[in-house]
Design an enzyme around this catalytic site. Sequence first.
Site, PDB file in Angstrom:
ATOM      1  N   ASP A 183      -7.665  51.364  -1.676  1.00 59.01           N
ATOM      2  CA  ASP A 183      -7.964  51.597  -0.263  1.00 59.01           C
ATOM      3  C   ASP A 183      -7.069  52.742   0.208  1.00 59.01           C
ATOM      4  O   ASP A 183      -5.840  52.582   0.297  1.00 59.01           O
ATOM      5  CB  ASP A 183      -7.698  50.328   0.556  1.00 59.01           C
ATOM      6  CG  ASP A 183      -8.083  50.498   2.018  1.00 59.01           C
ATOM      7  OD1 ASP A 183      -8.327  51.647   2.454  1.00 59.01           O
ATOM      8  OD2 ASP A 183      -8.145  49.476   2.733  1.00 59.01           O
ATOM      9  N   SER A 193     -16.854  68.858   7.540  1.00 57.75           N
ATOM     10  CA  SER A 193     -18.144  68.643   8.200  1.00 57.75           C
ATOM     11  C   SER A 193     -18.411  69.838   9.113  1.00 57.75           C
ATOM     12  O   SER A 193     -17.464  70.446   9.637  1.00 57.75           O
ATOM     13  CB  SER A 193     -18.074  67.363   9.035  1.00 57.75           C
ATOM     14  OG  SER A 193     -19.112  67.341   9.988  1.00 57.75           O
ATOM     15  N   TYR A 248     -13.612  61.240  14.219  1.00 62.61           N
ATOM     16  CA  TYR A 248     -14.203  62.006  13.108  1.00 62.61           C
ATOM     17  C   TYR A 248     -13.989  63.502  13.311  1.00 62.61           C
ATOM     18  O   TYR A 248     -13.491  64.204  12.424  1.00 62.61           O
ATOM     19  CB  TYR A 248     -15.696  61.689  13.026  1.00 62.61           C
ATOM     20  CG  TYR A 248     -16.391  62.298  11.832  1.00 62.61           C
ATOM     21  CD1 TYR A 248     -16.184  61.779  10.552  1.00 62.61           C
ATOM     22  CD2 TYR A 248     -17.264  63.382  11.966  1.00 62.61           C
ATOM     23  CE1 TYR A 248     -16.830  62.326   9.446  1.00 62.61           C
ATOM     24  CE2 TYR A 248     -17.905  63.928  10.871  1.00 62.61           C
ATOM     25  CZ  TYR A 248     -17.687  63.397   9.606  1.00 62.61           C
ATOM     26  OH  TYR A 248     -18.316  63.941   8.501  1.00 62.61           O
ATOM     27  N   THR A 252     -11.921  65.037  15.312  1.00 63.63           N
ATOM     28  CA  THR A 252     -10.482  65.357  15.314  1.00 63.63           C
ATOM     29  C   THR A 252      -9.958  65.450  13.884  1.00 63.63           C
ATOM     30  O   THR A 252      -9.245  66.398  13.520  1.00 63.63           O
ATOM     31  CB  THR A 252      -9.705  64.272  16.086  1.00 63.63           C
ATOM     32  OG1 THR A 252     -10.220  64.199  17.413  1.00 63.63           O
ATOM     33  CG2 THR A 252      -8.214  64.565  16.130  1.00 63.63           C
ATOM     34  N   LYS A 254     -11.609  65.976  11.020  1.00 64.94           N
ATOM     35  CA  LYS A 254     -12.167  67.057  10.203  1.00 64.94           C
ATOM     36  C   LYS A 254     -11.639  68.418  10.661  1.00 64.94           C
ATOM     37  O   LYS A 254     -11.409  69.312   9.840  1.00 64.94           O
ATOM     38  CB  LYS A 254     -13.703  67.029  10.259  1.00 64.94           C
ATOM     39  CG  LYS A 254     -14.332  65.795   9.613  1.00 64.94           C
ATOM     40  CD  LYS A 254     -13.992  65.664   8.131  1.00 64.94           C
ATOM     41  CE  LYS A 254     -14.805  64.559   7.460  1.00 64.94           C
ATOM     42  NZ  LYS A 254     -14.415  64.342   6.045  1.00 64.94           N
TER      43      LYS A 254
HETATM   44  N1  LIG Z   1     -23.540  62.559   4.666  1.00 67.15           N
HETATM   45  C1  LIG Z   1     -23.446  63.596   5.468  1.00 67.15           C
HETATM   46  O1  LIG Z   1     -24.446  64.037   6.073  1.00 67.15           O
HETATM   47  C2  LIG Z   1     -22.122  64.277   5.675  1.00 67.15           C
HETATM   48  C3  LIG Z   1     -22.095  65.407   6.528  1.00 67.15           C
HETATM   49  C4  LIG Z   1     -20.899  66.075   6.715  1.00 67.15           C
HETATM   50  C5  LIG Z   1     -19.754  65.623   6.058  1.00 67.15           C
HETATM   51  N2  LIG Z   1     -19.800  64.528   5.259  1.00 67.15           N
HETATM   52  C6  LIG Z   1     -18.556  64.107   4.593  1.00 67.15           C
HETATM   53  O2  LIG Z   1     -18.792  63.884   3.224  1.00 67.15           O
HETATM   54  C7  LIG Z   1     -17.911  62.866   2.741  1.00 67.15           C
HETATM   55  C8  LIG Z   1     -18.725  61.802   2.006  1.00 67.15           C
HETATM   56  O3  LIG Z   1     -19.673  61.290   2.906  1.00 67.15           O
HETATM   57  P1  LIG Z   1     -20.890  60.365   2.419  1.00 67.15           P
HETATM   58  O4  LIG Z   1     -21.990  60.636   3.383  1.00 67.15           O
HETATM   59  O5  LIG Z   1     -21.105  60.473   0.970  1.00 67.15           O
HETATM   60  O6  LIG Z   1     -20.269  58.926   2.794  1.00 67.15           O
HETATM   61  P2  LIG Z   1     -20.576  57.444   2.214  1.00 67.15           P
HETATM   62  O7  LIG Z   1     -21.928  57.407   1.663  1.00 67.15           O
HETATM   63  O8  LIG Z   1     -20.205  56.478   3.265  1.00 67.15           O
HETATM   64  O9  LIG Z   1     -19.492  57.327   1.010  1.00 67.15           O
HETATM   65  C9  LIG Z   1     -18.125  57.350   1.353  1.00 67.15           C
HETATM   66  C10 LIG Z   1     -17.263  57.096   0.128  1.00 67.15           C
HETATM   67  O10 LIG Z   1     -15.890  57.068   0.577  1.00 67.15           O
HETATM   68  C11 LIG Z   1     -15.286  55.829   0.183  1.00 67.15           C
HETATM   69  N3  LIG Z   1     -14.305  55.356   1.143  1.00 67.15           N
HETATM   70  C12 LIG Z   1     -14.485  55.093   2.467  1.00 67.15           C
HETATM   71  N4  LIG Z   1     -13.379  54.546   2.996  1.00 67.15           N
HETATM   72  C13 LIG Z   1     -12.467  54.482   1.995  1.00 67.15           C
HETATM   73  C14 LIG Z   1     -11.147  53.984   1.903  1.00 67.15           C
HETATM   74  N5  LIG Z   1     -10.516  53.421   2.954  1.00 67.15           N
HETATM   75  N6  LIG Z   1     -10.507  54.049   0.713  1.00 67.15           N
HETATM   76  C15 LIG Z   1     -11.134  54.572  -0.378  1.00 67.15           C
HETATM   77  N7  LIG Z   1     -12.381  55.055  -0.347  1.00 67.15           N
HETATM   78  C16 LIG Z   1     -13.045  54.996   0.823  1.00 67.15           C
HETATM   79  C17 LIG Z   1     -16.458  54.853   0.072  1.00 67.15           C
HETATM   80  O11 LIG Z   1     -16.182  53.775  -0.795  1.00 67.15           O
HETATM   81  P3  LIG Z   1     -15.654  52.318  -0.307  1.00 67.15           P
HETATM   82  O12 LIG Z   1     -16.288  52.010   1.008  1.00 67.15           O
HETATM   83  O13 LIG Z   1     -16.055  51.427  -1.413  1.00 67.15           O
HETATM   84  O14 LIG Z   1     -14.170  52.467  -0.226  1.00 67.15           O
HETATM   85  C18 LIG Z   1     -17.544  55.748  -0.529  1.00 67.15           C
HETATM   86  O15 LIG Z   1     -17.391  55.829  -1.924  1.00 67.15           O
HETATM   87  C19 LIG Z   1     -17.152  62.338   3.955  1.00 67.15           C
HETATM   88  O16 LIG Z   1     -15.882  62.942   4.026  1.00 67.15           O
HETATM   89  C20 LIG Z   1     -18.018  62.786   5.127  1.00 67.15           C
HETATM   90  O17 LIG Z   1     -17.275  62.977   6.289  1.00 67.15           O
HETATM   91  C21 LIG Z   1     -20.959  63.844   5.061  1.00 67.15           C
END
Ligand SMILES: NC(=O)c1ccc[n+]([C@@H]2O[C@H](COP(=O)([O-])OP(=O)(O)OC[C@H]3O[C@@H](n4cnc5c(N)ncnc54)[C@H](OP(=O)(O)O)[C@@H]3O)[C@@H](O)[C@H]2O)c1
Length: 240
Positions: free
Chosen positions: A53, A133, A148, A150, A152
Amino acid sequence: MTGAGRGIGRAVAVELAGPGVTVALLARSPDELAETAAQVRARGGTPVEIPVDLAETEKIGAAVERAREAAGTIDTLVNNAGVVWPLGPTAAVDPGEWATAITINLVAVTALTLAVLPGMLAQRRGRIVNVSSGAAARPDSMIGGNAYVTSKTALEAHTLNLAGELADSGVTVNVYRPGAVETPLQGWIRSRDPDQIGEGLHERFVRMHADGALITPEHTARCLVGHLADADTGQVWTVT
Ligand SMILES: NC(=O)c1ccc[n+]([C@@H]2O[C@H](COP(=O)([O-])OP(=O)(O)OC[C@H]3O[C@@H](n4cnc5c(N)ncnc54)[C@H](OP(=O)(O)O)[C@@H]3O)[C@@H](O)[C@H]2O)c1
């Protein structure tokens, strides 16, 4: 590779994988890490599952040490794990949740970076990529996502400042904005109650999905990994 259990992180981990490549997979959910590990193995790579975590920043040193023991050296760090919560009017947000989001999205990134940097500097080789992001460029585009935006925005400042400090060290530090990607995070936002997170925010994410505007995790992963070959530093890479 943090956040390697699903979404963008899983796709990047798989894209990085290949014969002779060890990929350390960090996230909390062991079952999701196991699925990513299977996909890494199918590409000929060697996965190392490290359930942690990242909000518990005191555990990050040991997690990085496990990765180093398994891989020998750490050449690349992709800080991808992130949370979009808490969403909604800032006055109603729990201050503890706000702080935890900043810890995961920003403080953990710096802890991971500080843990890998001495080794990278000693070998004069390293790649650090911080997944940000598009909201960092337009803080008013995500009203109701104060923690979020803040986190990023600060993440990008941290990245560009550190890149300047590490110029000519052999270690590059860059931001990656992945675009709007269909992941569990996007689905989670769509599933929220519009009355709680704000109708405007909810409507925006529902519309992106309905309009087919979301790209795949594999698409954005290929773009991110493609950038790792060049020696650019202090850049804000965006998905193409
Ligand atoms: N999807 C989009 O459209 C988008 C757009 C802009 C930026 N982003 C950025 O891209 C990144 C990935 O996003 P995603 O959409 O792939 O998100 P996601 O599907 O929610 O996956 C997030 C990953 O981060 C892990 N995580 C979350 N909290 C954690 C913690 N406390 N400790 C360890 N691991 C943790 C989760 O695993 P566990 O919950 O099992 O820990 C999961 O593997 C993020 O930084 C997000 O801000 C995404």
